[in-house]
Motif scaffolding. Structure first.
Motif, mmCIF file in Angstrom:
data_model
loop_
_atom_site.group_PDB
_atom_site.id
_atom_site.type_symbol
_atom_site.label_atom_id
_atom_site.label_comp_id
_atom_site.label_asym_id
_atom_site.label_seq_id
_atom_site.Cartn_x
_atom_site.Cartn_y
_atom_site.Cartn_z
ATOM 1 N N ARG A 1 0.972 -1.218 -0.145
ATOM 2 C CA ARG A 1 0.021 -0.196 0.019
ATOM 3 C C ARG A 1 1.115 1.188 0.018
ATOM 4 N NH1 ARG A 1 0.037 -1.634 5.317
ATOM 5 N NH2 ARG A 1 0.619 -0.246 6.973
ATOM 6 N N ILE B 1 -0.134 4.383 -11.151
ATOM 7 C CA ILE B 1 -1.302 4.600 -10.254
ATOM 8 C C ILE B 1 -0.467 5.276 -8.759
ATOM 9 C CG2 ILE B 1 -1.599 2.203 -9.591
ATOM 10 C CD1 ILE B 1 -4.564 2.934 -9.301
ATOM 11 N N SER C 1 -0.076 5.441 -4.655
ATOM 12 C CA SER C 1 -0.298 4.298 -3.658
ATOM 13 C C SER C 1 -1.401 4.123 -3.082
ATOM 14 C CB SER C 1 0.906 4.540 -2.558
ATOM 15 O OG SER C 1 0.657 5.816 -1.997
ATOM 16 N N GLY D 1 -3.982 5.104 -4.970
ATOM 17 C CA GLY D 1 -5.069 4.761 -5.969
ATOM 18 C C GLY D 1 -5.693 6.032 -6.603
ATOM 19 N N THR E 1 -3.873 8.584 -11.509
ATOM 20 C CA THR E 1 -3.586 7.986 -12.425
ATOM 21 C C THR E 1 -2.962 8.402 -13.700
ATOM 22 O OG1 THR E 1 -5.621 7.461 -13.694
ATOM 23 C CG2 THR E 1 -5.157 5.830 -11.724
ATOM 24 N N SER F 1 -5.488 -0.140 -12.008
ATOM 25 C CA SER F 1 -6.241 0.012 -10.626
ATOM 26 C C SER F 1 -5.594 -0.798 -9.718
ATOM 27 C CB SER F 1 -7.922 -0.530 -11.044
ATOM 28 O OG SER F 1 -7.773 -1.844 -11.473
ATOM 29 N N ARG F 2 -5.894 -0.764 -8.597
ATOM 30 C CA ARG F 2 -5.366 -1.716 -7.472
ATOM 31 C C ARG F 2 -6.293 -1.738 -6.348
ATOM 32 N NH1 ARG F 2 -0.259 1.547 -5.682
ATOM 33 N NH2 ARG F 2 -0.282 0.022 -3.906
ATOM 34 N N ASP F 3 -6.175 -3.009 -5.712
ATOM 35 C CA ASP F 3 -6.724 -3.125 -4.520
ATOM 36 C C ASP F 3 -5.802 -3.624 -3.400
ATOM 37 O OD1 ASP F 3 -8.275 -4.539 -2.532
ATOM 38 O OD2 ASP F 3 -9.358 -5.502 -3.990
ATOM 39 N N ASN F 4 -5.518 -2.539 -2.552
ATOM 40 C CA ASN F 4 -4.467 -2.652 -1.494
ATOM 41 C C ASN F 4 -4.878 -3.802 -0.346
ATOM 42 O OD1 ASN F 4 -3.034 -0.933 -2.629
ATOM 43 N ND2 ASN F 4 -3.393 1.032 -1.262
ATOM 44 N N ALA G 1 -2.410 -5.218 -8.432
ATOM 45 C CA ALA G 1 -2.564 -4.135 -9.314
ATOM 46 C C ALA G 1 -2.832 -4.997 -10.519
ATOM 47 C CB ALA G 1 -1.417 -3.441 -9.717
#
Length: 115
Positions: free
Chosen positions: A30, A51, A53, A55, A58, A71-74, A79
């Motif tokens: 993250r 992107i 940290s 999100g 971008t 995109s990302r899902d911490n 990512a």
């Protein structure tokens, strides 16, 4: 042990879509900005998308704006790169990179766009 593992590449017809994933482990995901690069046959490695940290910000290479989404899902330490309207010129090995005070690279995943 730090690892970035890309997946989701493959062969797709022009106009098709792929979703790349970059699974991270061994560091505090993250805190790191994430980016996707690609290197086509006989070409230099180029930045595709990045992107921040959290999100919130971008940016994209002009060549992929409007077609690719990063995109990302911490919570999942992952990512993504959603790629739509793929064209033969998008054929490349795609790499993810993590940036903070260290820089980490994945091993790459091949994307081939061909009929």
């Amino acid at each position: 042990q730090v690892q970035l593992v890309e997946s989701g590449g493959g062969l797709v017809q022009p106009g098709g879509s792929l979703r790349l994933s970059c699974a991270a482990s061994g560091f505090t995901f993250r805190r790191y900005a994430m980016s996707w690069y690609r290197q086509g046959p006989g070409k230099e490695r180029e930045l595709v998308a990045a992107i921040t940290s959290a999100g919130g910000i971008t940016n994209y290479a002009d060549s992929v704006k409007g077609r690719f989404t990063i995109s990302r899902d911490n919570a999942k330490n992952t990512a993504y790169l959603q790629m739509n309207s793929l064209q033969p010129e998008d054929t490349a090995v795609y790499y993810c990179k993590a940036d903070w005070y260290m820089e980490y690279w994945g091993q790459g995943t091949q994307v081939t766009v061909s009929s």
